[in-house]
Design a protein around this motif. Structure first.
Motif, PDB file in Angstrom:
ATOM      1  N   ASN A 130       0.791  -1.230   0.000  1.00 26.81           N
ATOM      2  CA  ASN A 130       0.000   0.000   0.000  1.00 26.81           C
ATOM      3  C   ASN A 130       0.824   1.280   0.000  1.00 26.81           C
ATOM      4  O   ASN A 130       0.256   2.369  -0.003  1.00 26.81           O
ATOM      5  CB  ASN A 130      -0.966  -0.012   1.193  1.00 26.81           C
ATOM      6  N   LEU A 131       2.139   1.168   0.036  1.00 27.18           N
ATOM      7  CA  LEU A 131       2.980   2.371  -0.082  1.00 27.18           C
ATOM      8  C   LEU A 131       3.531   2.549  -1.500  1.00 27.18           C
ATOM      9  O   LEU A 131       4.315   3.461  -1.752  1.00 27.18           O
ATOM     10  CB  LEU A 131       4.136   2.340   0.934  1.00 27.18           C
ATOM     11  N   LYS A 132       3.079   1.676  -2.407  1.00 28.95           N
ATOM     12  CA  LYS A 132       3.503   1.795  -3.806  1.00 28.95           C
ATOM     13  C   LYS A 132       3.254   3.218  -4.296  1.00 28.95           C
ATOM     14  O   LYS A 132       2.151   3.738  -4.142  1.00 28.95           O
ATOM     15  CB  LYS A 132       2.693   0.819  -4.656  1.00 28.95           C
ATOM     16  N   GLY A 133       4.263   3.840  -4.849  1.00 29.26           N
ATOM     17  CA  GLY A 133       4.078   5.181  -5.395  1.00 29.26           C
ATOM     18  C   GLY A 133       4.296   6.307  -4.402  1.00 29.26           C
ATOM     19  O   GLY A 133       4.301   7.477  -4.783  1.00 29.26           O
ATOM     20  N   GLY A 161       8.999   1.057  13.679  1.00 29.72           N
ATOM     21  CA  GLY A 161       8.792   2.236  12.856  1.00 29.72           C
ATOM     22  C   GLY A 161       9.759   2.331  11.711  1.00 29.72           C
ATOM     23  O   GLY A 161      10.863   1.780  11.755  1.00 29.72           O
ATOM     24  N   ALA A 162       9.330   3.009  10.673  1.00 27.30           N
ATOM     25  CA  ALA A 162      10.218   3.294   9.555  1.00 27.30           C
ATOM     26  C   ALA A 162       9.790   4.603   8.920  1.00 27.30           C
ATOM     27  O   ALA A 162       8.589   4.902   8.836  1.00 27.30           O
ATOM     28  CB  ALA A 162      10.162   2.172   8.518  1.00 27.30           C
ATOM     29  N   MET A 163      10.773   5.390   8.509  1.00 26.16           N
ATOM     30  CA  MET A 163      10.503   6.637   7.801  1.00 26.16           C
ATOM     31  C   MET A 163      11.077   6.482   6.406  1.00 26.16           C
ATOM     32  O   MET A 163      12.225   6.069   6.243  1.00 26.16           O
ATOM     33  CB  MET A 163      11.206   7.798   8.502  1.00 26.16           C
ATOM     34  N   ILE A 164      10.261   6.807   5.413  1.00 28.81           N
ATOM     35  CA  ILE A 164      10.718   6.734   4.018  1.00 28.81           C
ATOM     36  C   ILE A 164      10.783   8.143   3.448  1.00 28.81           C
ATOM     37  O   ILE A 164       9.810   8.898   3.539  1.00 28.81           O
ATOM     38  CB  ILE A 164       9.779   5.843   3.187  1.00 28.81           C
ATOM     39  N   VAL A 165      11.941   8.495   2.924  1.00 31.59           N
ATOM     40  CA  VAL A 165      12.142   9.806   2.318  1.00 31.59           C
ATOM     41  C   VAL A 165      12.752   9.578   0.937  1.00 31.59           C
ATOM     42  O   VAL A 165      13.756   8.860   0.818  1.00 31.59           O
ATOM     43  CB  VAL A 165      13.095  10.669   3.177  1.00 31.59           C
ATOM     44  N   ASN A 166      12.137  10.146  -0.066  1.00 31.11           N
ATOM     45  CA  ASN A 166      12.606   9.913  -1.453  1.00 31.11           C
ATOM     46  C   ASN A 166      12.716   8.428  -1.756  1.00 31.11           C
ATOM     47  O   ASN A 166      13.701   7.973  -2.343  1.00 31.11           O
ATOM     48  CB  ASN A 166      13.955  10.590  -1.697  1.00 31.11           C
ATOM     49  N   ARG A 167      11.740   7.675  -1.305  1.00 27.58           N
ATOM     50  CA  ARG A 167      11.654   6.227  -1.545  1.00 27.58           C
ATOM     51  C   ARG A 167      12.800   5.424  -0.917  1.00 27.58           C
ATOM     52  O   ARG A 167      13.045   4.288  -1.298  1.00 27.58           O
ATOM     53  CB  ARG A 167      11.557   5.901  -3.054  1.00 27.58           C
ATOM     54  N   ARG A 168      13.491   6.018   0.054  1.00 32.13           N
ATOM     55  CA  ARG A 168      14.539   5.272   0.758  1.00 32.13           C
ATOM     56  C   ARG A 168      14.298   5.346   2.268  1.00 32.13           C
ATOM     57  O   ARG A 168      13.722   6.301   2.773  1.00 32.13           O
ATOM     58  CB  ARG A 168      15.928   5.859   0.462  1.00 32.13           C
ATOM     59  N   ILE A 169      14.764   4.311   2.982  1.00 30.97           N
ATOM     60  CA  ILE A 169      14.654   4.318   4.437  1.00 30.97           C
ATOM     61  C   ILE A 169      15.555   5.419   4.998  1.00 30.97           C
ATOM     62  O   ILE A 169      16.722   5.529   4.614  1.00 30.97           O
ATOM     63  CB  ILE A 169      15.097   2.945   5.011  1.00 30.97           C
ATOM     64  N   LEU A 170      14.979   6.216   5.890  1.00 38.05           N
ATOM     65  CA  LEU A 170      15.754   7.248   6.575  1.00 38.05           C
ATOM     66  C   LEU A 170      16.251   6.641   7.879  1.00 38.05           C
ATOM     67  O   LEU A 170      15.457   6.337   8.768  1.00 38.05           O
ATOM     68  CB  LEU A 170      14.852   8.453   6.858  1.00 38.05           C
ATOM     69  N   SER A 171      17.555   6.432   7.982  1.00 38.05           N
ATOM     70  CA  SER A 171      18.013   5.702   9.160  1.00 38.05           C
ATOM     71  C   SER A 171      19.050   6.453   9.977  1.00 38.05           C
ATOM     72  O   SER A 171      19.466   5.991  11.029  1.00 38.05           O
ATOM     73  CB  SER A 171      18.537   4.327   8.766  1.00 38.05           C
ATOM     74  N   GLY A 172      19.467   7.625   9.513  1.00 34.84           N
ATOM     75  CA  GLY A 172      20.327   8.460  10.342  1.00 34.84           C
ATOM     76  C   GLY A 172      21.799   8.109  10.295  1.00 34.84           C
ATOM     77  O   GLY A 172      22.240   7.251   9.530  1.00 34.84           O
ATOM     78  N   MET A 185       5.811  16.457  12.160  1.00 36.71           N
ATOM     79  CA  MET A 185       7.267  16.416  12.022  1.00 36.71           C
ATOM     80  C   MET A 185       7.696  16.154  10.596  1.00 36.71           C
ATOM     81  O   MET A 185       8.557  16.829  10.062  1.00 36.71           O
ATOM     82  CB  MET A 185       7.829  15.253  12.845  1.00 36.71           C
ATOM     83  N   LEU A 186       7.099  15.118  10.003  1.00 38.74           N
ATOM     84  CA  LEU A 186       7.655  14.591   8.749  1.00 38.74           C
ATOM     85  C   LEU A 186       6.781  14.868   7.540  1.00 38.74           C
ATOM     86  O   LEU A 186       7.215  14.673   6.411  1.00 38.74           O
ATOM     87  CB  LEU A 186       7.895  13.082   8.885  1.00 38.74           C
ATOM     88  N   ASN A 187       5.551  15.311   7.778  1.00 37.99           N
ATOM     89  CA  ASN A 187       4.648  15.657   6.685  1.00 37.99           C
ATOM     90  C   ASN A 187       4.690  14.620   5.560  1.00 37.99           C
ATOM     91  O   ASN A 187       4.963  14.932   4.412  1.00 37.99           O
ATOM     92  CB  ASN A 187       5.020  17.053   6.155  1.00 37.99           C
ATOM     93  N   PRO A 188       4.421  13.357   5.907  1.00 38.39           N
ATOM     94  CA  PRO A 188       4.490  12.300   4.889  1.00 38.39           C
ATOM     95  C   PRO A 188       3.245  12.290   4.003  1.00 38.39           C
ATOM     96  O   PRO A 188       2.200  12.818   4.371  1.00 38.39           O
ATOM     97  CB  PRO A 188       4.553  11.025   5.718  1.00 38.39           C
ATOM     98  N   GLN A 189       3.409  11.662   2.857  1.00 38.04           N
ATOM     99  CA  GLN A 189       2.285  11.487   1.943  1.00 38.04           C
ATOM    100  C   GLN A 189       1.340  10.423   2.506  1.00 38.04           C
ATOM    101  O   GLN A 189       0.129  10.560   2.437  1.00 38.04           O
ATOM    102  CB  GLN A 189       2.871  11.029   0.615  1.00 38.04           C
ATOM    103  N   GLY A 195       9.306  17.160   3.841  1.00 38.35           N
ATOM    104  CA  GLY A 195       8.135  16.337   3.608  1.00 38.35           C
ATOM    105  C   GLY A 195       7.361  16.650   2.348  1.00 38.35           C
ATOM    106  O   GLY A 195       7.772  17.477   1.521  1.00 38.35           O
ATOM    107  N   TYR A 196       6.240  15.983   2.244  1.00 38.58           N
ATOM    108  CA  TYR A 196       5.412  15.937   1.035  1.00 38.58           C
ATOM    109  C   TYR A 196       4.939  17.324   0.597  1.00 38.58           C
ATOM    110  O   TYR A 196       5.039  17.690  -0.564  1.00 38.58           O
ATOM    111  CB  TYR A 196       4.227  15.029   1.340  1.00 38.58           C
TER     112      TYR A 196
END
Lengths: 314, 314
Positions: free
Chosen positions: A122-125, A140-151, A251-255, B151-152
């Motif tokens: 369901n995160l396709k796209g 938890g996982a954060m995805i930014v620019n389709r990559r895992i954000l891991s610090g 914080m992250l304003n994700p899609q 973010g988005y």
């Protein structure tokens, strides 16, 4: 592209040959028997990898690499730590690379789950997303620019270990009031047990041998059937979960925010409530675009995600 | 490379010609007079930009672009919102680009401050960092791969608006228990006032005309001098701030956490305590590498940061 995905858990090891377009081509599994010495568990992984390759129609040379999703971390120095497997600094990646003659990539199971949803679920796209896996704890996982954000040390993404109630319930991490103490499946069970004490008429008292045996699903089912203790526990849980989700949105304003774990099977009964609560409290209209959705992948999530750890690593 | 940096605040507009190597070459400022119509405030910005270019030794053609740091947001559609300036969807970027004949980039002041520290201050060399600006509220910025993570909808970074005490103190954003209600300068003042009520002997009662007039610095100074009310307030504040910082470290695993705003002038008296509290509660050794440091830039932070908004935008 073809990868091997290794879903390494405390009870089972599941390994699959995964085509990044078609999904799992062939899979096998065995018990982890986690009390065994590291070398034996590692050998079981090697045996399963060789077996799935042999039993699939795939030529070993066409396999790009091997990905592992596990409830642990690999340090930048290449040492793997995993409490559930009693591993305190084993050289898993190096050992597997030697025995399998393929590159090996390791990440935690929450990151793997997010990568699986990103490729097959369901995160396709989605370019920017958050995944929360609600289980015993909260992964938890954060995805930014389709990559895992891991610090910096690849140790980020511990979304379950942000303070949610300062000075609140003691967490296993040593701090108090972490989000996972309020939004995990375990937390919902605790809330159900507490409300059951106030509601002697609750069906939770007679559902199982004792209150200790009730599951998160029992409470969700009870809330659907309007059992007062279950309704109250589920309401509190949704309130906590929504408030936690809004924090991440601010914080992250994700899609997209994707919720995994058994609880996500509660479907619209859970999601409608959470979406409504989030919409009532958004920070600005720009924060109100985020979709809150359940994970799609079920049983094969671990293998698919682990294979995508390999793909991301390449 | 040379940029114009516009530090647009509720009381003052400060504009500088900034060399990305050498810093500010020339700067000028004027009062904002925020009650004026948008067109007039916008014209003041244009006038200041033209004036600093004229009064510096820089040829207008050598200026790459114009950056603006302000307590507001620009939507993806190019509309600027700023409560302090009473702007609800003005076309600031478009209007300035037309009048200045340069590209214009807008970001919020917390993001600008972080970019300033990244280029000229204590975040130099950091790839992954967090910046918290403790003032009336708590501004935040996350830096990933030396870029602002927004973010988005470019609305992320609201680190002050994550739940810290679920159901806690009412926040202006509409929710309760946001981190900024416990870790802003305003919060420290509130804590000082509350503890002063319990300590009639506290110097806070006689320091200013009334308790309403005390500043965050008064409380820090009082804590240094062992005034009991100030010591208690400062201790609570450091406890909250540390717990908030650890949450961000667990999530984002940054290389550095940079603290800005007037409170960061408290120096080691603040930072030693916060660092100690954080180290006592880290999630894993991998999370214990993060440096917690004060911001370096003081008065010119706004202009330098705004210029770096332009650089980042290019």
């Amino acid at each position: 592209m073809i990868y091997i995905g290794v879903d390494l858990g405390g009870t089972h090891i599941a390994v699959g040959v995964v085509d990044s377009e078609k999904g799992i081509l062939h899979k096998e599994e065995c018990p982890t028997l986690a009390h065994r010495p590291y070398e034996e568990v590692m050998q079981s992984i090697v045996d399963l990898c060789k077996s799935v390759i042999k039993n699939s129609d795939v030529n070993v040379d066409s396999i790009e690499s091997v990905g592992i999703g596990m409830p642990g971390i690999e340090t930048p120095e290449g040492l793997t730590h995993c409490k559930n497997l009693f591993w305190h600094g084993v050289t898993l990646r190096k050992d597997l690379e030697k025995l399998l003659e393929k590159s090996v990539y390791i990440d935690n199971d929450a990151h793997a789950a997010a990568l699986g949803e990103l490729e097959f679920g369901n995160l396709k796209g989605a370019d920017e997303a958050i995944m929360l896996t609600l289980g015993t704890g909260v992964g938890g996982a954060m995805i930014v620019n389709r990559r895992i954000l891991s610090g910096y040390n690849h140790a980020g993404g511990e979304l379950g270990h942000v303070t949610f109630v300062h000075g609140g319930i003691q967490c296993a991490c040593g701090r108090k009031g972490c989000l996972e103490k309020y939004t995990s499946a375990t937390a919902l069970i605790r809330m159900g047990q507490e409300y059951a004490q106030k509601h002697p008429e609750s069906k939770l008292h007679t559902l199982k041998g004792s209150l200790d045996e009730i599951s998160a699903k029992d409470i969700v089912d009870g809330a659907r059937e309007k059992d007062a203790a279950c309704v109250a526990a589920f309401e509190d849980f949704c309130e906590y979960l929504s408030d936690g989700i809004i924090s991440f949105i601010n914080m992250l304003n994700p899609q997209k925010v994707c919720i995994g774990g058994g609880l996500s099977n509660a479907g619209d009964f859970l999601f409608d409530k959470v979406r409504k609560k989030c919409t009532e409290r958004y920070f600005s209209p720009l924060h109100n675009d985020t979709e809150i959705i359940p994970a799609l992948l079920k049983n094969d999530a671990g293998i698919l995600g682990a294979a995508m750890v390999a793909k991301q690593g390449e």
